[in-house]
Motif scaffolding. Sequence first.
Motif, PDB file in Angstrom:
ATOM      1  N   LEU A   1      -6.706   6.241   4.852  1.00  5.59           N
ATOM      2  CA  LEU A   1      -6.116   5.059   4.226  1.00  5.59           C
ATOM      3  C   LEU A   1      -4.590   5.161   4.240  1.00  5.59           C
ATOM      4  O   LEU A   1      -3.894   4.197   4.562  1.00  5.59           O
ATOM      5  N   SER A   2      -4.078   6.355   3.938  1.00  8.15           N
ATOM      6  CA  SER A   2      -2.629   6.577   3.979  1.00  8.15           C
ATOM      7  C   SER A   2      -2.105   6.473   5.407  1.00  8.15           C
ATOM      8  O   SER A   2      -1.037   5.900   5.654  1.00  8.15           O
ATOM      9  N   LEU A   3      -2.853   7.021   6.354  1.00  2.56           N
ATOM     10  CA  LEU A   3      -2.437   6.990   7.751  1.00  2.56           C
ATOM     11  C   LEU A   3      -2.330   5.556   8.263  1.00  2.56           C
ATOM     12  O   LEU A   3      -1.342   5.188   8.910  1.00  2.56           O
ATOM     13  N   VAL A   4      -3.346   4.745   7.972  1.00  2.05           N
ATOM     14  CA  VAL A   4      -3.346   3.361   8.442  1.00  2.05           C
ATOM     15  C   VAL A   4      -2.193   2.580   7.808  1.00  2.05           C
ATOM     16  O   VAL A   4      -1.491   1.817   8.488  1.00  2.05           O
ATOM     17  N   ALA A   5      -1.982   2.777   6.507  1.00  2.00           N
ATOM     18  CA  ALA A   5      -0.931   2.044   5.801  1.00  2.00           C
ATOM     19  C   ALA A   5       0.459   2.425   6.302  1.00  2.00           C
ATOM     20  O   ALA A   5       1.295   1.556   6.609  1.00  2.00           O
TER      21      ALA A   5
ATOM     22  N   ALA B   1       0.808  -1.233   0.000  1.00  2.00           N
ATOM     23  CA  ALA B   1       0.000   0.000   0.000  1.00  2.00           C
ATOM     24  C   ALA B   1       0.836   1.277   0.000  1.00  2.00           C
ATOM     25  O   ALA B   1       0.519   2.249  -0.698  1.00  2.00           O
ATOM     26  N   ILE B   2       1.952   1.277   0.781  1.00  2.00           N
ATOM     27  CA  ILE B   2       2.724   2.520   0.902  1.00  2.00           C
ATOM     28  C   ILE B   2       3.394   2.922  -0.410  1.00  2.00           C
ATOM     29  O   ILE B   2       3.805   4.076  -0.579  1.00  2.00           O
ATOM     30  N   PHE B   3       3.522   1.972  -1.357  1.00  2.48           N
ATOM     31  CA  PHE B   3       4.118   2.306  -2.652  1.00  2.48           C
ATOM     32  C   PHE B   3       3.131   3.049  -3.559  1.00  2.48           C
ATOM     33  O   PHE B   3       3.528   3.649  -4.556  1.00  2.48           O
ATOM     34  N   PHE B   4       1.849   2.987  -3.198  1.00  2.00           N
ATOM     35  CA  PHE B   4       0.813   3.620  -4.005  1.00  2.00           C
ATOM     36  C   PHE B   4       0.157   4.805  -3.291  1.00  2.00           C
ATOM     37  O   PHE B   4      -0.629   5.538  -3.891  1.00  2.00           O
ATOM     38  N   LEU B   5       0.469   4.970  -2.018  1.00  2.00           N
ATOM     39  CA  LEU B   5      -0.138   6.040  -1.229  1.00  2.00           C
ATOM     40  C   LEU B   5       0.936   6.996  -0.723  1.00  2.00           C
ATOM     41  O   LEU B   5       1.980   6.552  -0.222  1.00  2.00           O
ATOM     42  N   ASN B   6       0.699   8.274  -0.850  1.00  2.00           N
ATOM     43  CA  ASN B   6       1.621   9.268  -0.307  1.00  2.00           C
ATOM     44  C   ASN B   6       1.574   9.245   1.210  1.00  2.00           C
ATOM     45  O   ASN B   6       0.544   8.885   1.809  1.00  2.00           O
ATOM     46  N   ARG B   7       2.671   9.601   1.832  1.00  2.00           N
ATOM     47  CA  ARG B   7       2.673   9.682   3.300  1.00  2.00           C
ATOM     48  C   ARG B   7       1.636  10.702   3.738  1.00  2.00           C
ATOM     49  O   ARG B   7       1.537  11.785   3.142  1.00  2.00           O
ATOM     50  N   PRO B   8       0.824  10.373   4.739  1.00  2.00           N
ATOM     51  CA  PRO B   8      -0.229  11.302   5.180  1.00  2.00           C
ATOM     52  C   PRO B   8       0.343  12.658   5.589  1.00  2.00           C
ATOM     53  O   PRO B   8       1.441  12.729   6.168  1.00  2.00           O
ATOM     54  N   LYS B   9      -0.395  13.708   5.296  1.00  2.00           N
ATOM     55  CA  LYS B   9       0.082  15.063   5.572  1.00  2.00           C
ATOM     56  C   LYS B   9      -0.160  15.421   7.037  1.00  2.00           C
ATOM     57  O   LYS B   9      -1.026  16.233   7.377  1.00  2.00           O
ATOM     58  N   VAL B  10       0.593  14.784   7.897  1.00  2.00           N
ATOM     59  CA  VAL B  10       0.548  15.053   9.338  1.00  2.00           C
ATOM     60  C   VAL B  10       1.982  15.127   9.836  1.00  2.00           C
ATOM     61  O   VAL B  10       2.909  14.603   9.195  1.00  2.00           O
ATOM     62  N   ALA B  11       2.157  15.771  10.965  1.00  2.00           N
ATOM     63  CA  ALA B  11       3.493  15.850  11.553  1.00  2.00           C
ATOM     64  C   ALA B  11       4.003  14.443  11.866  1.00  2.00           C
ATOM     65  O   ALA B  11       3.234  13.565  12.267  1.00  2.00           O
ATOM     66  N   LEU B  12       5.293  14.226  11.673  1.00  2.00           N
ATOM     67  CA  LEU B  12       5.880  12.904  11.884  1.00  2.00           C
ATOM     68  C   LEU B  12       5.622  12.385  13.296  1.00  2.00           C
ATOM     69  O   LEU B  12       5.390  11.187  13.495  1.00  2.00           O
TER      70      LEU B  12
END
Length: 314
Positions: A178-182, A52-63
Amino acid sequence: MTHTQLKPVHMITALIVIVLWGMNFVVIKIGLKGIPPLLLAALRFTFVAFPAIFFLNRPKVALKWLIIYAATISFAQFAFLFSAVAVGMPAGLASLVLQAQAFFTVGLAALIFGDKLKTSNVLGIFIASLGLILLGSASINASSAQVSTAGFVLTLCAALSWACGNIVSKKMGSVNMLSLVAWSALLPIIPFFVLSCLMDGVNVVWHSLTHISLTAMLVILYLSGAASLIGYTLWGKLLAALPTHVVAPMSLLVPVVGLSSAWILLDESLNHTQIIGALIVMAGLLFNVFGQKLIDVIRKKQEKSSMPNDQSQG
């Protein structure tokens, strides 16, 4: 801004999550027949993250929020839960005690966000908690199991970890769930593999991986795809759209679905006390969501009935 109106789409979304997570315990029981619990958790999060992480951008939240979310709702929750089962906590009872996350979430939200509880929320959670206690006591009596203090405390720690994750999700606000969970699934993979090797032994882990069955692979697919990616994504959307005290108690229906699915699929019958407990939980949830309208109607009727007396006295 959080919307306070509960719409049909919210109810359908909640129902999907409840069914996915309720069935989760049946699937886990099937999976544990061939895979050690911590290894199963490691494989679950491995396939949540990849590919999933190869198809989803990292969520736009602080690390830091991404790390805290992963540490609480992913790693800590399941580390505590599986440890509880390892020291003797019955799996069925663990699924019930874990729902204490609803109360932890509501309490933390009131403390951190200043969420105000209505009368219906307090009464609804109280009613549902009575049903949950009844379900738990019935499960203990039915299995004749003795619950260790350590197992019970560890399960409560798992519930608290889940609640902390809910608060972090609420704190982040609008985010691609979805990005956050992945992406948050990356953190617990290595720790779970290491813990499994330490607790179960490297030989057992290697044998489980090299002799994995089709059933086990389907279990991992369900746990990673349905229960994690879909379930937590929809759950996060509900938390972002509705007040926490409306969303959190909905998870109390998860053990009801878990007990019912175990009865249907695993032939684990429910006794009369468990059925009554399940009905009380559902009644509490319904009152939590819709009870305020009933209370408002009753108050308006009381106000109208008192008006003639007030006018006659004047």
